[in-house]
Every structure is written in C-alpha cells, then in structure tokens.
Design a protein around this motif. Structure first.
Motif, short mmCIF file in Angstrom:
data_model
loop_
_atom_site.label_atom_id
_atom_site.label_comp_id
_atom_site.label_asym_id
_atom_site.label_seq_id
_atom_site.Cartn_x
_atom_site.Cartn_y
_atom_site.Cartn_z
N ARG A 72 0.85 -1.19 0.00
CA ARG A 72 0.00 0.00 0.00
C ARG A 72 0.89 1.24 0.00
O ARG A 72 0.94 1.98 0.97
CB ARG A 72 -0.93 -0.02 1.22
N ILE A 77 -2.13 3.89 -3.30
CA ILE A 77 -3.32 4.46 -2.64
C ILE A 77 -3.93 5.54 -3.53
O ILE A 77 -5.15 5.58 -3.73
CB ILE A 77 -2.96 5.00 -1.24
N GLU A 78 -3.09 6.40 -4.09
CA GLU A 78 -3.58 7.48 -4.96
C GLU A 78 -4.23 6.90 -6.22
O GLU A 78 -5.30 7.37 -6.65
CB GLU A 78 -2.44 8.42 -5.33
N LYS A 81 -7.65 5.55 -5.31
CA LYS A 81 -8.64 6.62 -5.15
C LYS A 81 -9.11 7.12 -6.52
O LYS A 81 -10.30 7.33 -6.75
CB LYS A 81 -8.07 7.78 -4.34
N GLY A 82 -8.16 7.31 -7.42
CA GLY A 82 -8.52 7.76 -8.77
C GLY A 82 -9.34 6.72 -9.51
O GLY A 82 -10.28 7.06 -10.25
N MET A 84 -11.45 4.54 -8.15
CA MET A 84 -12.81 4.58 -7.63
C MET A 84 -13.56 5.83 -8.10
O MET A 84 -14.75 5.75 -8.42
CB MET A 84 -12.80 4.50 -6.09
N ALA A 85 -12.89 6.96 -8.18
CA ALA A 85 -13.53 8.18 -8.69
C ALA A 85 -13.89 8.02 -10.16
O ALA A 85 -14.95 8.47 -10.61
CB ALA A 85 -12.59 9.39 -8.51
#
Length: 171
Positions: A72, A77-78, A81-82, A84-85
């Motif tokens: 991780r 992690i970034e 997040k991208g 999922m967005a």
C-alpha cells in the motif's frame, strides 16, 4: 435408524398438509361446509408479458498490470482513489453499468484477473478509451482486455447509480 423413523413421520406430515389438516391420513375426511370455503378472490388481469431481448455490451477485464504491487504505497493508494472516482464518474455519465473486483487469492500470478467493467457503449473502441483513462490503468497497476458480450437488454441491479444527463465522461 433416524432416517428410517423420519420417512414415515415426513409422509404423515406431508399427507396432513396436503389435505389442509394436521390429522392423520387414516381418519375420514369430513365434507366441506360453506363456512369453511375460502372467499373467492376477484380475478386479476394478467401482467403484461415482458419480451426478453439481448443486446451488445462491452466487458473490460482488468488484470494486474506491470506496476501492480500488493504493498500500500502512496502511489498505489492514490491510483486506487482515482480508480474509484473514475468508476463513479463513468457510472454517473451512463457509460458504466457494473464494476467490481474479483476475489483474487494471495498466491495468484502477477497478471491475475483483478476485476471487471461492463460498459453500455456503442463500440469496443469507446470501451477501450474509457477504460484507458482510468488512473490505475494509466499508472500500470491494471492492464485491460475488452470483449463484446451479449447480455439482457436493460441490464441493471438494485442500487444502480442513475445516469446524470449531460455529465461528461472524460476526466
């Protein structure tokens, strides 16, 4: 022994249930009375028959890419997040119907299948372009393979995010 005893008991119960009583099948049935007859239900109009049809969708299979790692890291992690967005944006613009990960075992090969997108788009090229703009794909954490798939017209699920008219599908 338990099985030998349970068969007659089940038969007795089934026979009692079939006659609408709890009485043993050896007792004579009484003639039904007018009071015991259930009230007749008013006939209902039959529901309109739904015609089943199929149509083309595009499935994007996400595999672990060359930059995939189970660690991780801040980059991972970034990218997550991208990712999922991107899923949320594509669903809201009406192009992505379903997305989700596969249950990948810890000892899976480095290029194991990781997840799926099901797109409601006109061409394979459009599905490839939409998948290629995903931050996790751009970062090399996932690689993609897009295939045409015939599925039921109107594919949806409970909790589906409805498309927002006029929302852009580009980041």
């Amino acid at each position: 022994m338990r099985t030998a005893l349970s068969v007659p008991v089940l038969l007795a119960l089934a026979t009692g249930c079939a006659t609408g009583r709890g009485a043993a099948p050896s007792q004579p049935e009484a003639a039904p009375t007018a009071e015991a007859a259930p009230a007749a239900e008013a006939p209902r109009a039959p529901a309109p028959e739904k015609k089943f049809s199929m149509r083309m969708y595009y499935m994007a299979f996400l595999k672990r890419g060359p930059a995939w790692t189970k660690e991780r890291t801040p980059e991972a992690i970034e990218a997550g997040k991208g990712h999922m967005a991107n899923i949320d944006r594509l669903a809201r613009c009406g192009k992505l119907l379903i997305a989700g990960p596969f249950d990948v075992p810890a000892d899976a090969p480095p290029d194991a299948m990781a997840g799926i997108f099901i797109f409601d788009v006109a061409t394979r090229e459009e599905a490839v372009a939409l998948t290629a703009q995903d931050p996790a794909v751009k970062a090399g954490r996932f690689a993609i393979d897009v295939l045409p798939w015939y599925g039921p017209t109107g594919l949806t699920y409970e909790g589906h995010i409805p498309a927002e008219p006029g929302l852009s599908c580009t980041p």
